[in-house]
Design a protein around this motif. Sequence first.
Motif, PDB file in Angstrom:
ATOM      1  N   ARG A 171       0.859  -1.051   0.224  1.00 55.82           N
ATOM      2  CA  ARG A 171       0.028   0.020  -0.008  1.00 55.82           C
ATOM      3  C   ARG A 171       0.968   1.185  -0.102  1.00 55.82           C
ATOM      4  O   ARG A 171       0.348   2.344   0.150  1.00 55.82           O
ATOM      5  CB  ARG A 171      -1.017   0.118   1.430  1.00 55.82           C
TER       6      ARG A 171
ATOM      7  N   ALA B 266       2.730   3.897  -1.789  1.00 49.31           N
ATOM      8  CA  ALA B 266       2.968   4.382  -3.264  1.00 49.31           C
ATOM      9  C   ALA B 266       4.401   5.166  -3.196  1.00 49.31           C
ATOM     10  O   ALA B 266       4.841   5.524  -4.318  1.00 49.31           O
ATOM     11  CB  ALA B 266       1.972   5.365  -3.709  1.00 49.31           C
TER      12      ALA B 266
ATOM     13  N   ALA C  51       5.958  -0.621  -4.351  1.00 55.35           N
ATOM     14  CA  ALA C  51       5.580  -0.181  -5.909  1.00 55.35           C
ATOM     15  C   ALA C  51       7.077   0.592  -6.614  1.00 55.35           C
ATOM     16  O   ALA C  51       7.138   0.688  -7.674  1.00 55.35           O
ATOM     17  CB  ALA C  51       4.693   0.858  -5.530  1.00 55.35           C
ATOM     18  N   ASP C  52       7.850   1.229  -5.705  1.00 53.56           N
ATOM     19  CA  ASP C  52       8.915   2.160  -6.372  1.00 53.56           C
ATOM     20  C   ASP C  52      10.164   2.125  -5.093  1.00 53.56           C
ATOM     21  O   ASP C  52      10.258   2.783  -4.355  1.00 53.56           O
ATOM     22  CB  ASP C  52       8.382   3.408  -6.540  1.00 53.56           C
TER      23      ASP C  52
END
Length: 260
Positions: free
Chosen positions: A197, A199, A226-227
């Motif tokens: 969750r 981001a 995510a990154d």
Amino acid sequence: MATQIVEGLAVEITGEGDAVLCIHGLGGSSNMWTPVAAALHSFQRIAPDLPGSARSELTFAPLSIEGLVEVLAALVRRLGLGSVHVVAHSLGTIVAQHLAVAKPELVRSLALFGPLVAPPEAGRPAIRARAELARKGVVAMQEIADAIVHGATSKETKTERPAVLAAVRELIMRQPSEGYAQSCEALAAAQPAALERIAAPVLLVTGDQDGVAPVASVEAMATRLADASVVVLAGCGHWTTLEQPQRCAQELEAFLARLR
């Protein structure tokens, strides 16, 4: 640099620009970030001593990850910072991850040194035992400090960087016994954050001899984000910003520059 007392927390505030919230780990203080201060010269650096650590009061009890998240979120809001870049070490990286999940509007990025999602189940009893030892007072805190210097720094640090050993030892020996004990218990009870969750961009930095945040675990962490990017420092144990300050500063400066 100026220290403010904010709701019982000793908070170092220095510089101007976008805000960076610095969260130390177990046995640490705002001084964990002194070696990498040059990387944050164009930012406003907000570096609290966590509740029960170093100069800060034990502002709530028992300490918990969730409680630390709320304290730091309240600090960000009280200082009128809006959103912040977060830099964290060890236990602080767990707090930072939960902060990013629970209060995503407050977190612009995460730079995590010696990062871990949560302690392994097999390691939790030893952390609880350390809490009980800490409650025996200053003699016990020296015993804990010596064990951590021996077990959590690299062989290069032990042979080539005696000042680093002294700094780690001093940080731990000067902790209030009850605050340190409750910080241990908060760590022992910590549960993983929902990394999927998050981001915000994440930098993960660990040492090739870090037994708390081993390379394989950090790389596994990165796959759930995510990154994320991973940096492994040679000749480095768990006390990254003290053991390899130049490399840590370089990586942090480059990471933050990419986000501008």
